[in-house]
Design an enzyme around this catalytic site. Structure first.
Site, PDB file in Angstrom:
ATOM      1  N   GLY A  12      40.482 -24.391 -23.810  1.00 13.57           N
ATOM      2  CA  GLY A  12      40.172 -23.867 -22.428  1.00 13.57           C
ATOM      3  C   GLY A  12      40.272 -22.429 -22.318  1.00 13.57           C
ATOM      4  N   THR A  13      39.433 -21.961 -23.581  1.00 12.77           N
ATOM      5  CA  THR A  13      39.796 -20.944 -23.201  1.00 12.77           C
ATOM      6  C   THR A  13      38.696 -19.978 -22.204  1.00 12.77           C
ATOM      7  OG1 THR A  13      38.632 -19.947 -25.089  1.00 12.77           O
ATOM      8  CG2 THR A  13      40.902 -20.355 -25.334  1.00 12.77           C
ATOM      9  N   ASN A  14      38.361 -20.969 -22.410  1.00 13.90           N
ATOM     10  CA  ASN A  14      36.526 -20.524 -20.972  1.00 13.90           C
ATOM     11  C   ASN A  14      37.329 -21.247 -19.689  1.00 13.90           C
ATOM     12  OD1 ASN A  14      34.102 -19.482 -22.081  1.00 13.90           O
ATOM     13  ND2 ASN A  14      34.347 -21.518 -23.296  1.00 13.90           N
ATOM     14  N   MET A  91      32.202 -32.413 -23.816  1.00 14.75           N
ATOM     15  CA  MET A  91      32.205 -32.156 -24.642  1.00 14.75           C
ATOM     16  C   MET A  91      31.090 -34.082 -24.785  1.00 14.75           C
ATOM     17  SD  MET A  91      32.667 -30.481 -26.985  1.00 14.75           S
ATOM     18  CE  MET A  91      32.326 -30.581 -28.781  1.00 14.75           C
ATOM     19  N   ILE A  93      28.689 -36.334 -22.507  1.00 14.40           N
ATOM     20  CA  ILE A  93      27.461 -36.776 -21.927  1.00 14.40           C
ATOM     21  C   ILE A  93      27.372 -36.725 -20.441  1.00 14.40           C
ATOM     22  CG2 ILE A  93      25.013 -36.592 -21.695  1.00 14.40           C
ATOM     23  CD1 ILE A  93      25.811 -35.197 -24.501  1.00 14.40           C
ATOM     24  N   LEU A  94      27.338 -35.978 -19.110  1.00 10.81           N
ATOM     25  CA  LEU A  94      26.990 -36.109 -17.938  1.00 10.81           C
ATOM     26  C   LEU A  94      26.612 -37.728 -17.704  1.00 10.81           C
ATOM     27  CD1 LEU A  94      27.469 -33.159 -16.137  1.00 10.81           C
ATOM     28  CD2 LEU A  94      29.373 -34.298 -16.593  1.00 10.81           C
ATOM     29  N   ASN A 108      27.062 -25.371 -17.714  1.00 11.36           N
ATOM     30  CA  ASN A 108      27.154 -24.544 -18.773  1.00 11.36           C
ATOM     31  C   ASN A 108      27.189 -23.086 -20.051  1.00 11.36           C
ATOM     32  OD1 ASN A 108      28.148 -26.637 -21.105  1.00 11.36           O
ATOM     33  ND2 ASN A 108      26.095 -26.336 -21.501  1.00 11.36           N
ATOM     34  N   HIS A 110      27.210 -23.012 -23.538  1.00  9.94           N
ATOM     35  CA  HIS A 110      26.934 -22.592 -24.594  1.00  9.94           C
ATOM     36  C   HIS A 110      27.361 -21.677 -25.347  1.00  9.94           C
ATOM     37  CE1 HIS A 110      24.979 -25.509 -28.134  1.00  9.94           C
ATOM     38  NE2 HIS A 110      24.310 -24.260 -28.311  1.00  9.94           N
TER      39      HIS A 110
END
Ligand code: GRF
Length: 202
Positions: A12-14, A91, A93-94, A108, A110
């Protein structure tokens, strides 16, 4: 006020970069209304709770059936009133239903210069190992809209990062991660601005 939901799976650093930007005023006109995690043990959930942000855990153990899991996530997002969904180290897929239901409102981050080193199977350290194996002189990070593909939606922002002699996947990952945090905040501010412009009365 733009309501942001952040979807996570790991450290969770983002997410923390967005929390810090909102709390410091570097992101104005937005608040994080929900953090959704695909894993109950994700440290990102601790970060959310520390900052009083509601959490929702929806992994395969909580919802074994893919469709049920997608529906549960969609209703949690709607109940929270999410306007913008940010995948930050998410991680899973929606489901097509979820992507369709929030079309144009999911972004997103990446850790490469899309369209290089992305797509199914390119996540976390594997991305950086692929960059090093290709002998690329540079890498970087990309914020893009999420569509029904994997890492294939329209690019919003990218920033380059040099690959240095002696880099391994950890040193390259660390250099890219700093850029991720910066361009994610910048991309959200750009969307808030365009949202304000779109909603502004002429
Ligand atoms: C980051 O490299 C992100 O690009 C990738 O997952 C990694 C971990 O992110 N998708 P975070 O620290 O959990 O935000």
């Amino acid at each position: 006020m733009l309501n942001i939901a952040v979807m996570v799976s790991g450290g969770g650093t983002n997410l923390q970069a967005i929390i810090d930007a909102v709390e410091s005023g570097r992101i104005e006109g937005a608040r994080i209304v929900l953090v959704v995690s695909s894993r109950a043990g994700a440290y990102a959930l601790t970060r959310a709770s520390t900052h009083g942000i509601p959490i929702f855990v929806a992994g395969k153990s909580e919802f074994p059936d893919d469709e049920e899991r997608g529906a549960a996530i969609a209703s949690a997002l709607r109940e929270a009133g999410a306007d913008l969904i940010v995948l930050a180290g998410y991680m899973s897929i929606l489901s097509p239903q979820l992507v369709g239901g929030f079309a144009g409102r999911i972004i997103n981050i990446h850790p490469s210069l899309i369209p290089k080193h992305c797509g199914m199977g390119f996540y976390g350290k594997r991305v950086h190992m692929s960059v090093l194996a290709a002998g690329d002189a540079e890498s970087g990070a990309t914020v893009h809209y999420v569509d029904e593909g994997v890492d294939t939606g329209p690019i919003i922002l990218q920033e380059r990062v040099p690959v240095r002699a002696g880099d391994d996947e950890d040193s390259l990952a660390a250099r890219v991660l700093e850029v991720e945090h910066r361009i994610l905040v910048r991309a959200i501010n750009r969307l808030i601005e365009s949202n304000r412009l779109n909603n502004s009365t002429v």
